[in-house]
Design a protein around this motif. Sequence first.
Motif, PDB file in Angstrom:
ATOM      1  N   LEU A  15       0.815  -1.215   0.000  1.00 51.55           N
ATOM      2  CA  LEU A  15       0.000   0.000   0.000  1.00 51.55           C
ATOM      3  C   LEU A  15       0.848   1.265   0.000  1.00 51.55           C
ATOM      4  O   LEU A  15       0.333   2.364   0.039  1.00 51.55           O
ATOM      5  N   GLN A  16       2.174   1.082  -0.034  1.00 57.68           N
ATOM      6  CA  GLN A  16       3.133   2.213  -0.111  1.00 57.68           C
ATOM      7  C   GLN A  16       3.115   3.081   1.149  1.00 57.68           C
ATOM      8  O   GLN A  16       3.549   4.222   1.106  1.00 57.68           O
ATOM      9  N   ARG A  17       2.585   2.548   2.228  1.00 58.23           N
ATOM     10  CA  ARG A  17       2.492   3.326   3.453  1.00 58.23           C
ATOM     11  C   ARG A  17       3.813   3.302   4.200  1.00 58.23           C
ATOM     12  O   ARG A  17       4.142   4.221   4.940  1.00 58.23           O
ATOM     13  N   GLY A  18       4.557   2.208   3.996  1.00 61.66           N
ATOM     14  CA  GLY A  18       5.828   2.039   4.695  1.00 61.66           C
ATOM     15  C   GLY A  18       6.771   3.213   4.490  1.00 61.66           C
ATOM     16  O   GLY A  18       7.476   3.638   5.396  1.00 61.66           O
ATOM     17  N   THR A  25       8.864  -1.191   3.104  1.00 59.37           N
ATOM     18  CA  THR A  25       9.005  -2.643   3.183  1.00 59.37           C
ATOM     19  C   THR A  25       8.822  -3.297   1.824  1.00 59.37           C
ATOM     20  O   THR A  25       8.075  -2.809   0.985  1.00 59.37           O
ATOM     21  N   ASN A  27       7.076  -6.229   0.180  1.00 60.31           N
ATOM     22  CA  ASN A  27       5.933  -7.090   0.507  1.00 60.31           C
ATOM     23  C   ASN A  27       5.964  -8.324  -0.384  1.00 60.31           C
ATOM     24  O   ASN A  27       6.041  -8.202  -1.606  1.00 60.31           O
ATOM     25  N   SER A  70       7.898  -8.250   9.281  1.00 63.31           N
ATOM     26  CA  SER A  70       6.575  -8.176   9.905  1.00 63.31           C
ATOM     27  C   SER A  70       5.673  -9.208   9.242  1.00 63.31           C
ATOM     28  O   SER A  70       5.626  -9.304   8.014  1.00 63.31           O
ATOM     29  N   ASN A  74      -1.363  -6.057   9.669  1.00 62.18           N
ATOM     30  CA  ASN A  74      -1.151  -4.630   9.961  1.00 62.18           C
ATOM     31  C   ASN A  74      -2.367  -4.044  10.675  1.00 62.18           C
ATOM     32  O   ASN A  74      -3.039  -3.135  10.160  1.00 62.18           O
ATOM     33  N   PRO A  75      -2.663  -4.559  11.879  1.00 58.99           N
ATOM     34  CA  PRO A  75      -3.912  -4.232  12.565  1.00 58.99           C
ATOM     35  C   PRO A  75      -4.046  -2.776  13.005  1.00 58.99           C
ATOM     36  O   PRO A  75      -5.132  -2.360  13.405  1.00 58.99           O
ATOM     37  N   THR A  76      -2.959  -1.997  12.903  1.00 56.64           N
ATOM     38  CA  THR A  76      -3.075  -0.567  13.204  1.00 56.64           C
ATOM     39  C   THR A  76      -3.964   0.107  12.157  1.00 56.64           C
ATOM     40  O   THR A  76      -4.596   1.126  12.420  1.00 56.64           O
ATOM     41  N   PHE A  77      -3.991  -0.500  10.974  1.00 58.31           N
ATOM     42  CA  PHE A  77      -4.779   0.027   9.869  1.00 58.31           C
ATOM     43  C   PHE A  77      -5.874  -1.022   9.630  1.00 58.31           C
ATOM     44  O   PHE A  77      -5.718  -2.163  10.023  1.00 58.31           O
ATOM     45  N   GLU A  86       6.265  -8.902   5.209  1.00 58.12           N
ATOM     46  CA  GLU A  86       6.945  -7.689   4.731  1.00 58.12           C
ATOM     47  C   GLU A  86       8.311  -7.598   5.386  1.00 58.12           C
ATOM     48  O   GLU A  86       8.448  -7.941   6.549  1.00 58.12           O
ATOM     49  N   ARG A 111       8.592  -9.793  18.846  1.00 56.29           N
ATOM     50  CA  ARG A 111       7.364  -9.515  19.606  1.00 56.29           C
ATOM     51  C   ARG A 111       6.151  -9.923  18.776  1.00 56.29           C
ATOM     52  O   ARG A 111       6.281 -10.307  17.617  1.00 56.29           O
ATOM     53  N   VAL A 114       0.816  -5.702  17.125  1.00 57.78           N
ATOM     54  CA  VAL A 114       0.012  -4.846  18.000  1.00 57.78           C
ATOM     55  C   VAL A 114      -0.833  -3.897  17.136  1.00 57.78           C
ATOM     56  O   VAL A 114      -0.352  -3.382  16.126  1.00 57.78           O
ATOM     57  N   PHE A 116      -1.874  -0.494  17.068  1.00 62.28           N
ATOM     58  CA  PHE A 116      -1.559   0.769  17.737  1.00 62.28           C
ATOM     59  C   PHE A 116      -2.652   1.790  17.484  1.00 62.28           C
ATOM     60  O   PHE A 116      -3.382   1.720  16.497  1.00 62.28           O
TER      61      PHE A 116
HETATM   62  N1  FMN Z   1       1.855  -3.028  11.746  1.00 63.55           N
HETATM   63  C1  FMN Z   1       0.984  -3.005  12.782  1.00 63.55           C
HETATM   64  O1  FMN Z   1      -0.190  -2.731  12.579  1.00 63.55           O
HETATM   65  N2  FMN Z   1       1.385  -3.300  14.062  1.00 63.55           N
HETATM   66  C2  FMN Z   1       2.675  -3.594  14.362  1.00 63.55           C
HETATM   67  O2  FMN Z   1       2.970  -3.894  15.527  1.00 63.55           O
HETATM   68  C3  FMN Z   1       3.638  -3.572  13.292  1.00 63.55           C
HETATM   69  N3  FMN Z   1       4.941  -3.785  13.537  1.00 63.55           N
HETATM   70  C4  FMN Z   1       5.848  -3.705  12.526  1.00 63.55           C
HETATM   71  C5  FMN Z   1       7.208  -3.842  12.792  1.00 63.55           C
HETATM   72  C6  FMN Z   1       8.148  -3.765  11.770  1.00 63.55           C
HETATM   73  C7  FMN Z   1       9.606  -3.886  12.101  1.00 63.55           C
HETATM   74  C8  FMN Z   1       7.709  -3.567  10.424  1.00 63.55           C
HETATM   75  C9  FMN Z   1       8.703  -3.498   9.304  1.00 63.55           C
HETATM   76  C10 FMN Z   1       6.357  -3.429  10.161  1.00 63.55           C
HETATM   77  C11 FMN Z   1       5.412  -3.484  11.187  1.00 63.55           C
HETATM   78  N4  FMN Z   1       4.056  -3.317  10.942  1.00 63.55           N
HETATM   79  C12 FMN Z   1       3.164  -3.300  11.980  1.00 63.55           C
HETATM   80  C13 FMN Z   1       3.560  -3.242   9.561  1.00 63.55           C
HETATM   81  C14 FMN Z   1       3.333  -1.829   9.080  1.00 63.55           C
HETATM   82  O3  FMN Z   1       2.048  -1.418   9.448  1.00 63.55           O
HETATM   83  C15 FMN Z   1       3.473  -1.851   7.552  1.00 63.55           C
HETATM   84  O4  FMN Z   1       4.792  -2.186   7.206  1.00 63.55           O
HETATM   85  C16 FMN Z   1       3.126  -0.519   6.961  1.00 63.55           C
HETATM   86  O5  FMN Z   1       1.777  -0.212   7.181  1.00 63.55           O
HETATM   87  C17 FMN Z   1       3.403  -0.480   5.460  1.00 63.55           C
HETATM   88  O6  FMN Z   1       2.527  -1.320   4.777  1.00 63.55           O
HETATM   89  P1  FMN Z   1       2.590  -1.388   3.172  1.00 63.55           P
HETATM   90  O7  FMN Z   1       3.893  -2.039   2.802  1.00 63.55           O
HETATM   91  O8  FMN Z   1       1.411  -2.222   2.766  1.00 63.55           O
HETATM   92  O9  FMN Z   1       2.524   0.015   2.665  1.00 63.55           O
END
Ligand code: FMN
Length: 138
Positions: A15-18, A25, A27, A70, A74-77, A86, A111, A114, A116
Motif C-alpha cells: 500500500l506504499q504506506r511504509g 518494506t 511485501n 513483519s 497490519n492491525p493498526t490500519f 513484509e 514480539r 500490536v 496501535f
Molecule cells: N503493523 C501493525 O499494525 N502493528 C505492528 O505492531 C507492526 N509492527 C511492525 C514492525 C516492523 C519492524 C515492520 C517493518 C512493520 C510493522 N508493521 C506493523 C507493519 C506496518 O504497518 C506496515 O509495514 C506498513 O503499514 C506499510 O505497509 P505497506 O507495505 O502495505 O505500505
Amino acid sequence: LGRHHAVRGEVVHGLQRGRELGFPTANLGADLEGFVPAEGVYAGWLVDEGAPGEAASEPRSSVRYPAAISVGTNPTFDDVEVRQVEAYVLDETDLDLYHHVVEIEFVARIRGMVAFDGIDPLIAQMTDDIVRVRGELS
Ligand code: FMN
C-alpha cells in the motif's frame, strides 16, 4: 533444524504506506513457498535472488540484507485482510526489489503484532524493533 526457517516469493506492490512511516518494506506476494510463521515481528535476512525468469545458465549472485520482518494483517490500519509478509531492509530507503524473487529468513522473534492507536506509537515501536533486530543479527 540446522538452518533458519525461510519463505520465498516475489516482491509485489504494497500500500506504499511504509515509505510514509519511514520504513519502506518489500511485501511478498500471497503465492509464496514455505510456511508463514505466526504473526509478529522478527529479525532476519532478505536474500535477493533477482528477477524471475533469468536464464538459469547465467550466474546469478544473490545479495543478503539484514531485515526487520513483519508478519500479519497490519492491525493498526484496517485495510489489509490477508496476512502479509513484509521486510524492511535496515538502512535502505531506495532499494528497488519489485518483482524480484526473495527469500526471507527468520532468525529470531522480537514480539507479537500490536494494533496501535495511530501511527506515532507504531513508528516509535518500529524504531525500537530495529535496535533489537540489529542486536539479534550482530
Ligand atoms: N503493523 C501493525 O499494525 N502493528 C505492528 O505492531 C507492526 N509492527 C511492525 C514492525 C516492523 C519492524 C515492520 C517493518 C512493520 C510493522 N508493521 C506493523 C507493519 C506496518 O504497518 C506496515 O509495514 C506498513 O503499514 C506499510 O505497509 P505497506 O507495505 O502495505 O505500505
